[in-house]
Structure formats: structure tokens, C-alpha cells
Design a protein around this motif. Structure first.
Motif, PDB file in Angstrom:
ATOM      1  N   LEU A  27     -56.704   6.444 -27.953  1.00 32.35           N
ATOM      2  CA  LEU A  27     -56.559   7.887 -27.487  1.00 32.35           C
ATOM      3  C   LEU A  27     -56.648   7.942 -25.923  1.00 32.35           C
ATOM      4  O   LEU A  27     -56.078   8.770 -25.133  1.00 32.35           O
ATOM      5  N   PHE A  28     -57.602   7.076 -25.271  1.00 34.81           N
ATOM      6  CA  PHE A  28     -57.960   7.152 -23.700  1.00 34.81           C
ATOM      7  C   PHE A  28     -58.066   5.892 -23.037  1.00 34.81           C
ATOM      8  O   PHE A  28     -58.858   5.328 -22.591  1.00 34.81           O
ATOM      9  N   PRO A  29     -56.533   5.379 -23.048  1.00 34.58           N
ATOM     10  CA  PRO A  29     -56.344   3.802 -22.829  1.00 34.58           C
ATOM     11  C   PRO A  29     -56.900   3.968 -21.255  1.00 34.58           C
ATOM     12  O   PRO A  29     -57.379   2.740 -20.557  1.00 34.58           O
ATOM     13  N   GLU A  59     -62.037  10.812 -43.336  1.00 35.06           N
ATOM     14  CA  GLU A  59     -61.197  11.247 -44.435  1.00 35.06           C
ATOM     15  C   GLU A  59     -61.164   9.818 -45.435  1.00 35.06           C
ATOM     16  O   GLU A  59     -61.222   8.886 -45.147  1.00 35.06           O
ATOM     17  N   PRO A  60     -61.080  10.374 -46.850  1.00 36.01           N
ATOM     18  CA  PRO A  60     -61.046   9.209 -47.916  1.00 36.01           C
ATOM     19  C   PRO A  60     -59.937   8.387 -47.878  1.00 36.01           C
ATOM     20  O   PRO A  60     -58.737   8.739 -47.353  1.00 36.01           O
ATOM     21  N   VAL A  61     -59.997   7.021 -47.970  1.00 42.32           N
ATOM     22  CA  VAL A  61     -58.996   6.105 -48.173  1.00 42.32           C
ATOM     23  C   VAL A  61     -59.153   5.457 -49.413  1.00 42.32           C
ATOM     24  O   VAL A  61     -59.990   5.032 -49.981  1.00 42.32           O
ATOM     25  N   ALA A  90     -62.706  13.666 -29.815  1.00 43.45           N
ATOM     26  CA  ALA A  90     -61.250  12.965 -30.354  1.00 43.45           C
ATOM     27  C   ALA A  90     -60.832  13.441 -31.728  1.00 43.45           C
ATOM     28  O   ALA A  90     -61.636  13.027 -32.412  1.00 43.45           O
ATOM     29  N   VAL A  91     -59.490  13.206 -31.595  1.00 41.33           N
ATOM     30  CA  VAL A  91     -58.723  13.426 -32.922  1.00 41.33           C
ATOM     31  C   VAL A  91     -57.579  12.559 -32.985  1.00 41.33           C
ATOM     32  O   VAL A  91     -57.045  12.322 -32.159  1.00 41.33           O
ATOM     33  N   ALA A  92     -57.624  11.594 -34.037  1.00 40.44           N
ATOM     34  CA  ALA A  92     -56.507  10.647 -34.214  1.00 40.44           C
ATOM     35  C   ALA A  92     -55.182  11.384 -33.922  1.00 40.44           C
ATOM     36  O   ALA A  92     -55.123  12.318 -34.722  1.00 40.44           O
ATOM     37  N   PRO A  93     -54.143  10.806 -33.316  1.00 39.55           N
ATOM     38  CA  PRO A  93     -52.830  11.508 -33.383  1.00 39.55           C
ATOM     39  C   PRO A  93     -52.069  11.977 -34.709  1.00 39.55           C
ATOM     40  O   PRO A  93     -51.781  12.910 -34.821  1.00 39.55           O
ATOM     41  N   GLU A  94     -52.216  10.922 -35.653  1.00 36.97           N
ATOM     42  CA  GLU A  94     -51.820  11.259 -37.305  1.00 36.97           C
ATOM     43  C   GLU A  94     -52.811  12.380 -37.595  1.00 36.97           C
ATOM     44  O   GLU A  94     -52.193  13.081 -38.655  1.00 36.97           O
ATOM     45  N   GLN A  96     -53.863  14.994 -35.744  1.00 36.52           N
ATOM     46  CA  GLN A  96     -53.885  16.306 -35.134  1.00 36.52           C
ATOM     47  C   GLN A  96     -53.217  17.439 -35.478  1.00 36.52           C
ATOM     48  O   GLN A  96     -52.188  17.251 -36.664  1.00 36.52           O
ATOM     49  N   GLY A  97     -53.552  18.646 -35.332  1.00 33.83           N
ATOM     50  CA  GLY A  97     -52.682  19.854 -35.920  1.00 33.83           C
ATOM     51  C   GLY A  97     -53.451  20.460 -37.321  1.00 33.83           C
ATOM     52  O   GLY A  97     -52.566  21.136 -37.903  1.00 33.83           O
ATOM     53  N   ARG A  98     -54.586  19.880 -37.565  1.00 31.22           N
ATOM     54  CA  ARG A  98     -55.165  20.246 -38.888  1.00 31.22           C
ATOM     55  C   ARG A  98     -56.390  20.932 -38.626  1.00 31.22           C
ATOM     56  O   ARG A  98     -57.247  21.463 -39.611  1.00 31.22           O
ATOM     57  N   GLY A  99     -56.787  21.209 -37.404  1.00 29.50           N
ATOM     58  CA  GLY A  99     -57.862  22.019 -36.983  1.00 29.50           C
ATOM     59  C   GLY A  99     -59.346  21.314 -36.888  1.00 29.50           C
ATOM     60  O   GLY A  99     -60.279  21.933 -36.823  1.00 29.50           O
ATOM     61  N   LEU A 100     -59.167  20.001 -36.865  1.00 29.64           N
ATOM     62  CA  LEU A 100     -60.214  19.247 -36.613  1.00 29.64           C
ATOM     63  C   LEU A 100     -61.049  19.290 -35.450  1.00 29.64           C
ATOM     64  O   LEU A 100     -62.151  19.231 -35.385  1.00 29.64           O
ATOM     65  N   GLY A 101     -60.058  19.186 -34.334  1.00 27.12           N
ATOM     66  CA  GLY A 101     -60.748  19.342 -32.982  1.00 27.12           C
ATOM     67  C   GLY A 101     -61.414  20.781 -33.004  1.00 27.12           C
ATOM     68  O   GLY A 101     -62.782  20.714 -32.469  1.00 27.12           O
ATOM     69  N   THR A 102     -60.806  21.908 -33.714  1.00 31.27           N
ATOM     70  CA  THR A 102     -61.618  23.214 -33.411  1.00 31.27           C
ATOM     71  C   THR A 102     -62.989  23.135 -34.363  1.00 31.27           C
ATOM     72  O   THR A 102     -63.942  23.506 -33.961  1.00 31.27           O
ATOM     73  N   THR A 103     -62.877  22.538 -35.297  1.00 36.64           N
ATOM     74  CA  THR A 103     -64.138  22.240 -36.466  1.00 36.64           C
ATOM     75  C   THR A 103     -65.233  21.718 -35.524  1.00 36.64           C
ATOM     76  O   THR A 103     -66.315  21.965 -35.721  1.00 36.64           O
ATOM     77  N   MET A 104     -64.715  20.667 -35.138  1.00 34.08           N
ATOM     78  CA  MET A 104     -65.859  19.709 -34.232  1.00 34.08           C
ATOM     79  C   MET A 104     -66.447  20.459 -32.962  1.00 34.08           C
ATOM     80  O   MET A 104     -67.581  20.287 -32.717  1.00 34.08           O
ATOM     81  N   LEU A 105     -65.632  21.014 -32.552  1.00 30.63           N
ATOM     82  CA  LEU A 105     -66.186  21.772 -31.235  1.00 30.63           C
ATOM     83  C   LEU A 105     -67.179  22.930 -31.748  1.00 30.63           C
ATOM     84  O   LEU A 105     -67.998  23.287 -30.969  1.00 30.63           O
TER      85      LEU A 105
END
Length: 176
Positions: A27-29, A59-61, A90-94, A96-105
Motif C-alpha cells: 500500500l505504501f511503497p 476475514e476468514p480464509v 490501511a485497508v487492502a485494495p481488494e 476497500q469500499g466495504r466500510g473497513l476504514g471507517t470502522t477502524m477509524l
């Protein structure tokens, strides 16, 4: 968090660092934290005087016999009263768009408030419009710019979210 595989948040542990580091570098090269920095930060999460909190979003694998979960995000904060600071998010690109960044913030802000912080600060790259949008939606305002802050020369925007009325009189202000 929106529909999709069940995700969970838990405290980061040292065993998470290799996977977190791989995500960090992806994410942050230009300004990824070195591995040792994660170890040093986690050392500050222990004990009565802990000043840091770090979490991973997993998330489960089902298709990997070596693990039952994968890290799809992480967040860390430092809290030295009266301030809290988002150290990283940070949220993995795949994912993103699921609200994870908001939840973590929200987790950081709620934890900072519970610890008694008066405000939360963060730095965000001036060219990271997506993160800036998230922070503005969550009540952060731009208060300062650090020119050429990042190793590649990008500026950092300093953003702030008050958790209390910062203009309210305090016992210290009454002594003046």
C-alpha cells in the motif's frame, strides 16, 4: 461494515507483523514502515503505561490449509493525553469500499475518547484524496501542512478531530 465475508477486529500481535508488513509495503511503497518499527510500536502496547493500541481487521480464509484468516487492514494509535494520534490506517485494495476504514477509524476515535483524549490528530499524504475524504466525513479538519514530509517529497496534511470543546475553560486556564 457492509455485506461480504465476515470480518473481525482484534488486537495486533507480533505474529501478525509479517502479514501486516507485506500489506504495508504493497500500500505504501514510498514510505512503508520497516519491520522493526512495528515491533517497537507493539512493545508500547503492553503494561500499565501503554501508549499505543494496534488492531488488525481480518476475514476468514477457506482455501488455505495454513491459515484460517487473512489480514485485510490494520490501524494503530498513540495516546498521550490530552492527544491521540492515528499512527497508521490501511485497508487492502481488494477490501476497500466495504466500510473497513471507517470502522477502524471509529475504533480509534472511540478508544481515544474512552482514554480521555481531547482530540485526535493524524497525518495524511496530500495526494491521498480517498483517505482525506474519509477523514473529512468523520469530522476531521485540515489544520496544518508539513511540506515535503514523506521520503518521496510529498506533503503531509495534519488533520484534527476534537473530542471535547477545545475552547472550554479548564482548571489550568482559570489560574491565569
Amino acid at each position: 461494515m457492509s455485506a461480504g465475508p465476515a470480518v473481525s477486529l482484534r488486537s495486533m500481535v507480533a505474529e501478525d507483523i509479517p502479514e501486516v508488513l507485506a500489506l504495508e509495503q504493497r500500500l505504501f511503497p514510498h514510505d512503508a514502515w520497516p519491520e522493526q518499527f512495528f515491533h517497537e510500536e507493539l512493545a508500547h502496547t503492553q503494561g500499565e503505561r501503554a501508549t499505543r493500541r494496534y488492531w488488525v481487521c481480518t476475514e476468514p480464509v477457506e482455501d488455505d490449509p495454513l491459515t484460517d484468516e487473512r489480514i485485510i487492514g490494520f490501524v494503530g494509535m498513540m495516546c498521550v493525553l490530552p492527544l491521540a494520534d492515528v499512527q497508521t490506517i490501511a485497508v487492502a485494495p481488494e477490501a476497500q469500499g466495504r466500510g473497513l476504514g471507517t470502522t477502524m477509524l471509529h475504533l480509534v476515535v472511540d478508544t481515544a475518547r474512552d482514554l480521555g483524549a481531547e482530540q485526535v490528530l493524524l497525518e495524511v499524504r496530500s495526494d491521498n484524496d480517498g483517505a482525506q475524504g474519509l477523514y473529512r466525513r468523520e469530522g476531521f479538519t485540515h489544520i496544518h501542512t508539513r511540506r515535503r514530509y514523506y521520503p518521496d517529497g510529498a506533503d503531509a496534511l495534519i488533520m484534527q478531530k476534537p473530542l471535547t470543546d477545545l475552547d472550554a475553560p479548564t482548571s489550568a486556564s482559570r489560574l491565569r
